[in-house]
Enzyme design. Sequence first.
Site, PDB file in Angstrom:
ATOM      1  N   ASP A 302       1.467  17.736   8.585  1.00  0.00           N
ATOM      2  CA  ASP A 302       2.201  18.761   7.814  1.00  0.00           C
ATOM      3  C   ASP A 302       3.587  19.600   8.658  1.00  0.00           C
ATOM      4  O   ASP A 302       4.485  19.505   8.022  1.00  0.00           O
ATOM      5  CB  ASP A 302       1.438  19.809   6.965  1.00  0.00           C
ATOM      6  CG  ASP A 302       0.277  19.346   6.150  1.00  0.00           C
ATOM      7  OD1 ASP A 302       0.662  18.430   5.392  1.00  0.00           O
ATOM      8  OD2 ASP A 302      -0.849  19.428   6.461  1.00  0.00           O
ATOM      9  N   TYR A 303       3.182  19.509   9.745  1.00  0.00           N
ATOM     10  CA  TYR A 303       4.051  20.206  10.683  1.00  0.00           C
ATOM     11  C   TYR A 303       5.355  19.173  10.818  1.00  0.00           C
ATOM     12  O   TYR A 303       6.551  19.821  10.862  1.00  0.00           O
ATOM     13  CB  TYR A 303       3.358  20.721  12.014  1.00  0.00           C
ATOM     14  CG  TYR A 303       4.584  21.469  13.019  1.00  0.00           C
ATOM     15  CD1 TYR A 303       4.766  22.553  12.811  1.00  0.00           C
ATOM     16  CD2 TYR A 303       5.207  20.553  13.785  1.00  0.00           C
ATOM     17  CE1 TYR A 303       5.749  23.206  13.727  1.00  0.00           C
ATOM     18  CE2 TYR A 303       6.037  21.133  14.767  1.00  0.00           C
ATOM     19  CZ  TYR A 303       6.289  22.572  14.590  1.00  0.00           C
ATOM     20  OH  TYR A 303       7.345  23.189  15.451  1.00  0.00           O
ATOM     21  N   HIS A 304       5.160  18.081  11.090  1.00  0.00           N
ATOM     22  CA  HIS A 304       6.104  17.171  11.323  1.00  0.00           C
ATOM     23  C   HIS A 304       6.720  16.655  10.165  1.00  0.00           C
ATOM     24  O   HIS A 304       7.793  15.898  10.183  1.00  0.00           O
ATOM     25  CB  HIS A 304       5.435  15.996  12.144  1.00  0.00           C
ATOM     26  CG  HIS A 304       5.169  16.362  13.478  1.00  0.00           C
ATOM     27  ND1 HIS A 304       6.120  16.952  14.706  1.00  0.00           N
ATOM     28  CD2 HIS A 304       3.988  16.660  14.408  1.00  0.00           C
ATOM     29  CE1 HIS A 304       5.428  16.997  15.663  1.00  0.00           C
ATOM     30  NE2 HIS A 304       4.295  17.039  15.645  1.00  0.00           N
TER      31      HIS A 304
END
Length: 411
Positions: A302-304
């Site tokens: 999700d962060y990337h």
Amino acid sequence: MEYGFLSQYFTAVAAKKLSAVETNPATSNQHEFNGVAHLKAMFGREKRDFQAQFVYFSDDDDEPVRDKGTLTWYDARANHASRTEYRLYYTGNAVSTVWAARDDLFIALRPDNTLLVVVTLAGSTIGHQLQWLFGLESGNRFDIRDKLENDLVAFSSRFIIEHLGITIEISEDNHLDEMLSRFGGGFPSTRVFSAYAQETLPNVHARDNPDFVLMQWMEQEERLFRTLEKNLIETRLREGFDDVDSFLHFSLSVQNRRKSRAGQALENHVEALLKARSIRYARTAVTENRSKPDFLFPGSKDYHDENFDTQLLTMLGVKSTCKDRWRQVLSEAQRIQRKHLLTLEPSISKNQTDEMQARQLQLVLPEQIHGTYTQTQQQWLMSVHDFLEHVQFNQRRMTIGESHSTIKKNP
């Protein structure tokens, strides 16, 4: 848990700010502390010579400056019929070469009648911690406490006392034989040892109050670690060493294990709290410039994902102590503007917490440690429970009550 009383380690303590005439050789070579008349309550009226340990702390240095010296307490007008003029003379040493005017001075009388002379950089966290520990104000004149019998030593005060180089004996001998058998006469990995510490507290449950649970687990692991370490060191010393190099290698390995273990243990116990609440996370996921924040929520994928709403991303740095290392967290997970840092360090200075706030770093501490901070600071601090609620709220937004389109950024 309590570790006795402050009076077991200190008979009396005095504090003040150093003046230029006390510290600057260009101003004065007298090697005396001024304004000492009030110290009669601490040292009495007779001439006394004290062996002393001098220590200088700043927030920037990993290791304090230490040296030995002497202090002499005497009445310069002892032969005068009606006048007294008490003085406290100190011998020059490595610490007296680095202290400066406005630094905080603490003179502590130990039960063995030696003195511990601690000087801390003006405005530093360790100076703030010592003022809290001893209940003293650091001003232009000595503030003195000579009654410490009712001051209990708990986690936060033990933390500070041991930072001074004073060891507080704690042990959990009931589990020693079990540990020696289970771990084969050595230390297991930190993950295994943390899990074992949790196992030995069957009445402490991960789903209980997380602030209470985290502190119970950390203190239990500390007791178990010291119990096992003491046994292993005593055994190794009895076996002896072939040469100086082998002894030095063993000593260094003991020191390195102590330094690395506490932070890793704290991460392990935080992870157990997250798992118990089914919170999604990634531990030491790689972000920009190969940074590895301790915990990333909800995860690396999700962060990337550039389309993932940054408002639903959270990062948590975990450091048992802060010092200046808290700034390392600022460069981790650059997509997340407001970062969180969990620590066990009591009474961080207002200078430091003001800077944290200005740089959008939120400090997270177990609720039991909040009381070591000022009332103003406490209004800003976040508890472990509050942090977990924050993360769970974000993850509920992802899974219930909101459509997929609200999670993605608007095009």
